[in-house]
Design a protein around this motif. Structure first.
Motif, PDB file in Angstrom:
ATOM      1  N   LYS A   1     -11.175 -52.046  15.376  1.00 32.48           N
ATOM      2  CA  LYS A   1     -12.391 -51.812  14.609  1.00 32.48           C
ATOM      3  C   LYS A   1     -12.290 -52.343  13.188  1.00 32.48           C
ATOM      4  N   THR A   2     -13.441 -52.665  12.616  1.00 29.20           N
ATOM      5  CA  THR A   2     -13.485 -53.042  11.207  1.00 29.20           C
ATOM      6  C   THR A   2     -13.316 -51.784  10.359  1.00 29.20           C
ATOM      7  N   ASN A   3     -13.057 -51.979   9.071  1.00 23.16           N
ATOM      8  CA  ASN A   3     -12.897 -50.832   8.173  1.00 23.16           C
ATOM      9  C   ASN A   3     -14.168 -49.979   8.149  1.00 23.16           C
ATOM     10  N   GLU A   4     -15.335 -50.633   8.207  1.00 28.46           N
ATOM     11  CA  GLU A   4     -16.595 -49.899   8.201  1.00 28.46           C
ATOM     12  C   GLU A   4     -16.752 -49.091   9.488  1.00 28.46           C
ATOM     13  N   GLU A   5     -16.362 -49.654  10.612  1.00 32.25           N
ATOM     14  CA  GLU A   5     -16.474 -48.958  11.886  1.00 32.25           C
ATOM     15  C   GLU A   5     -15.525 -47.761  11.965  1.00 32.25           C
ATOM     16  N   LEU A   6     -14.388 -47.870  11.273  1.00 34.23           N
ATOM     17  CA  LEU A   6     -13.439 -46.760  11.273  1.00 34.23           C
ATOM     18  C   LEU A   6     -13.977 -45.553  10.508  1.00 34.23           C
ATOM     19  N   GLY A   7     -14.779 -45.813   9.473  1.00 34.29           N
ATOM     20  CA  GLY A   7     -15.428 -44.732   8.728  1.00 34.29           C
ATOM     21  C   GLY A   7     -14.430 -43.723   8.187  1.00 34.29           C
ATOM     22  N   GLU A   8     -14.564 -42.461   8.590  1.00 32.40           N
ATOM     23  CA  GLU A   8     -13.698 -41.378   8.115  1.00 32.40           C
ATOM     24  C   GLU A   8     -12.246 -41.622   8.494  1.00 32.40           C
ATOM     25  N   GLU A   9     -12.047 -42.257   9.630  1.00 34.23           N
ATOM     26  CA  GLU A   9     -10.676 -42.558  10.055  1.00 34.23           C
ATOM     27  C   GLU A   9     -10.002 -43.482   9.047  1.00 34.23           C
ATOM     28  N   TYR A  10     -10.766 -44.446   8.512  1.00 39.72           N
ATOM     29  CA  TYR A  10     -10.240 -45.350   7.486  1.00 39.72           C
ATOM     30  C   TYR A  10      -9.853 -44.569   6.237  1.00 39.72           C
ATOM     31  N   GLN A  11     -10.690 -43.600   5.839  1.00 40.95           N
ATOM     32  CA  GLN A  11     -10.387 -42.805   4.661  1.00 40.95           C
ATOM     33  C   GLN A  11      -9.114 -41.977   4.853  1.00 40.95           C
ATOM     34  N   ARG A  12      -8.874 -41.537   6.071  1.00 45.40           N
ATOM     35  CA  ARG A  12      -7.651 -40.771   6.347  1.00 45.40           C
ATOM     36  C   ARG A  12      -6.412 -41.656   6.298  1.00 45.40           C
ATOM     37  N   LYS A  13      -6.576 -42.946   6.561  1.00 44.53           N
ATOM     38  CA  LYS A  13      -5.442 -43.865   6.608  1.00 44.53           C
ATOM     39  C   LYS A  13      -5.053 -44.394   5.229  1.00 44.53           C
ATOM     40  N   TYR A  14      -5.982 -44.342   4.264  1.00 39.83           N
ATOM     41  CA  TYR A  14      -5.729 -44.948   2.965  1.00 39.83           C
ATOM     42  C   TYR A  14      -5.910 -43.922   1.844  1.00 39.83           C
ATOM     43  N   SER A  15      -5.172 -44.122   0.778  1.00 39.14           N
ATOM     44  CA  SER A  15      -5.252 -43.198  -0.352  1.00 39.14           C
ATOM     45  C   SER A  15      -5.321 -43.987  -1.655  1.00 39.14           C
ATOM     46  N   ASN A  16      -5.754 -43.318  -2.712  1.00 40.72           N
ATOM     47  CA  ASN A  16      -5.862 -43.948  -4.025  1.00 40.72           C
ATOM     48  C   ASN A  16      -4.655 -43.600  -4.891  1.00 40.72           C
ATOM     49  N   LEU A  17      -4.070 -44.611  -5.501  1.00 41.57           N
ATOM     50  CA  LEU A  17      -2.970 -44.434  -6.441  1.00 41.57           C
ATOM     51  C   LEU A  17      -3.374 -45.020  -7.785  1.00 41.57           C
ATOM     52  N   ARG A  18      -2.673 -44.607  -8.827  1.00 39.48           N
ATOM     53  CA  ARG A  18      -3.015 -45.072 -10.169  1.00 39.48           C
ATOM     54  C   ARG A  18      -1.937 -46.006 -10.712  1.00 39.48           C
ATOM     55  N   ILE A  19      -2.379 -47.042 -11.425  1.00 37.82           N
ATOM     56  CA  ILE A  19      -1.475 -47.836 -12.253  1.00 37.82           C
ATOM     57  C   ILE A  19      -2.074 -47.850 -13.658  1.00 37.82           C
ATOM     58  N   PHE A  20      -1.225 -48.102 -14.667  1.00 36.92           N
ATOM     59  CA  PHE A  20      -1.693 -48.028 -16.045  1.00 36.92           C
ATOM     60  C   PHE A  20      -1.717 -49.415 -16.675  1.00 36.92           C
ATOM     61  N   LEU A  21      -2.928 -49.798 -17.120  1.00 37.65           N
ATOM     62  CA  LEU A  21      -3.143 -51.108 -17.725  1.00 37.65           C
ATOM     63  C   LEU A  21      -3.572 -50.946 -19.179  1.00 37.65           C
ATOM     64  N   TRP A  22      -3.658 -52.063 -19.870  1.00 39.23           N
ATOM     65  CA  TRP A  22      -3.931 -52.110 -21.304  1.00 39.23           C
ATOM     66  C   TRP A  22      -5.338 -52.650 -21.531  1.00 39.23           C
ATOM     67  N   ARG A  23      -6.042 -52.071 -22.483  1.00 39.30           N
ATOM     68  CA  ARG A  23      -7.353 -52.592 -22.881  1.00 39.30           C
ATOM     69  C   ARG A  23      -7.274 -52.983 -24.361  1.00 39.30           C
ATOM     70  N   PRO A  24      -6.871 -54.225 -24.641  1.00 35.79           N
ATOM     71  CA  PRO A  24      -6.607 -54.634 -26.028  1.00 35.79           C
ATOM     72  C   PRO A  24      -7.845 -54.700 -26.913  1.00 35.79           C
ATOM     73  N   ASN A  25      -9.030 -54.855 -26.326  1.00 34.72           N
ATOM     74  CA  ASN A  25     -10.234 -55.032 -27.145  1.00 34.72           C
ATOM     75  C   ASN A  25     -11.029 -53.750 -27.351  1.00 34.72           C
ATOM     76  N   ASP A  26     -10.578 -52.644 -26.746  1.00 33.15           N
ATOM     77  CA  ASP A  26     -11.263 -51.370 -26.952  1.00 33.15           C
ATOM     78  C   ASP A  26     -10.861 -50.755 -28.299  1.00 33.15           C
ATOM     79  N   LYS A  27     -11.660 -49.830 -28.753  1.00 32.91           N
ATOM     80  CA  LYS A  27     -11.333 -49.130 -29.994  1.00 32.91           C
ATOM     81  C   LYS A  27     -10.095 -48.267 -29.775  1.00 32.91           C
TER      82      LYS A  27
END
Length: 368
Positions: free
Chosen positions: A220-246
């Motif tokens: 199945k495509t990721n869209e067809e997997l739906g909730e099953e896709y969400q169970r298979k993948y998770s969100n992780l964080r990385i830390f980046l720089w924003r040089p032009n922000d205040k």
């Protein structure tokens, strides 16, 4: 009546000649012309009886099979796999010029081996790999029907007549297995795995005649997997720089977390660090983000007793960097690692000599 008979006789002879001629057509070689930076693939050009033919503009790799009567090539499957890294296979018949789709998978195709069983049936053995864990996957394809087998964390050891011998490994094994292995060297070659000193979790022998009788697999495509896709993948964080922000008062720089998506089956600490060191992607760069590791190269991580020892190496080319670059580097690595509750302490060490890149304090420990 006589003229009609002669006409049909000539027509039959002509069609028969075309059939015989078609049977003699063979692909003898191929080339793929890639456009630099183009993710979609390149022009696949085959040579048939000395003449060139363009088959597709989206080939990633190709293999000549069936004595040159067919050409199999891999294409991207952007709607399958994490971050759209899936790939599929298509088969082109030289005589008819027809193309059929015979496999859709969630990983990158790295090799193909054609073999025939004792009853004359053809099997295509496909090796694959992912861009996160670095694990291997195996598929078997019936070129007439489609994919009939899909195995995770498996490698093809050998083919003995109708039997194929497989090895299965644990998730934690792949880092050691992949040391010394180069995907660019193996891509486009045999599906049989390179030797490794790592002992497999288990081995298995399969009968290809029986495998080829299996039902066709549709992934199945990721869209067809739906909730099953969400169970298979998770969100992780990385830390980046924003040089032009205040910049907040009292701060030298501005670090922020960016969310990345990863498979839940992989080792999250290692993959999050690999993503951090890879830097900002195209979209992030266009919207003001930049890497906070200044071109440093990730060399691995060892996690033991709550301590993550993170290894890196420095570029040989001198770079213009702000005085707070080492501090930002340390903070981005530490924050990325400490998002995991099991990481209680972070130690960072350097492989190789001190270059001109970070020749300012703090100095880094040498890795053992």
């Amino acid at each position: 009546m006589k003229k009609t008979f002669v006409f049909y006789g000539i027509l039959i002879l002509f069609l028969f000649s075309l059939t015989i001629f078609g049977q003699n057509l063979r692909a003898t070689s191929f080339e793929i012309k890639f456009v630099e930076g183009e993710y979609n693939g390149g022009d696949l050009i085959i040579k048939v009886n000395g003449k060139k033919r363009k088959i597709t503009a989206e080939a990633q790799d190709a293999w000549i099979v069936n004595g040159g009567k067919d050409v199999v090539y891999s294409v991207n499957e952007k709607n399958r796999g994490f971050e759209g890294e899936g790939q599929g296979l298509e088969i082109y018949n030289v005589a008819t010029r027809k193309i059929r789709h015979i496999m859709s998978e969630y990983s990158v195709v790295t090799g193909l081996t054609e073999t025939k069983s004792s009853n004359g049936a053809t099997a295509l053995l496909i090796s694959m790999g992912d861009g996160g864990l670095g694990g291997s996957y195996l598929a078997v394809v019936d070129p007439k029907r489609g994919q009939v087998l899909s195995l995770n964390f498996a490698e093809l050891l050998e083919i003995k007549g109708d039997k194929i011998n497989l090895a299965f490994y644990k998730e934690d094994d792949w880092e050691v297995i992949n040391e010394g292995r180069d995907w660019n060297e193996t891509k486009g070659k045999s599906a049989i795995a390179k030797p490794t000193k790592v002992k497999p979790e288990k081995t298995q022998t399969l009968d290809l005649i029986e495998v080829l009788k299996s039902k066709i697999i549709y992934n199945k495509t990721n869209e067809e997997l739906g909730e099953e896709y969400q169970r298979k993948y998770s969100n992780l964080r990385i830390f980046l720089w924003r040089p032009n922000d205040k910049i907040p008062e009292g701060k030298e720089y501005f670090l922020m977390a960016v969310i990345r998506e990863f498979p839940k089956t992989i080792t999250p600490l290692r993959v999050a660090l690999e993503s951090l060191f890879a830097g900002a992607d195209k979209y992030e760069l266009e919207t003001g983000w930049e890497s906070a590791v200044f071109g440093m190269k990730f060399e691995g991580v060892i996690f033991k007793n709550g301590i993550a020892t993170i290894k890196f190496s420095q570029p040989k080319i001198k770079k213009e960097m702000p005085s707070y670059a080492p501090k930002m580097f340390l903070e981005s690595v530490e924050k990325t690692a400490k998002q995991f509750s099991t990481v209680k302490q972070v130690e960072i060490c350097e492989i190789g000599g001190i270059s001109n890149a970070f020749d300012i304090t703090p100095q880094f420990l040498k890795c053992n």
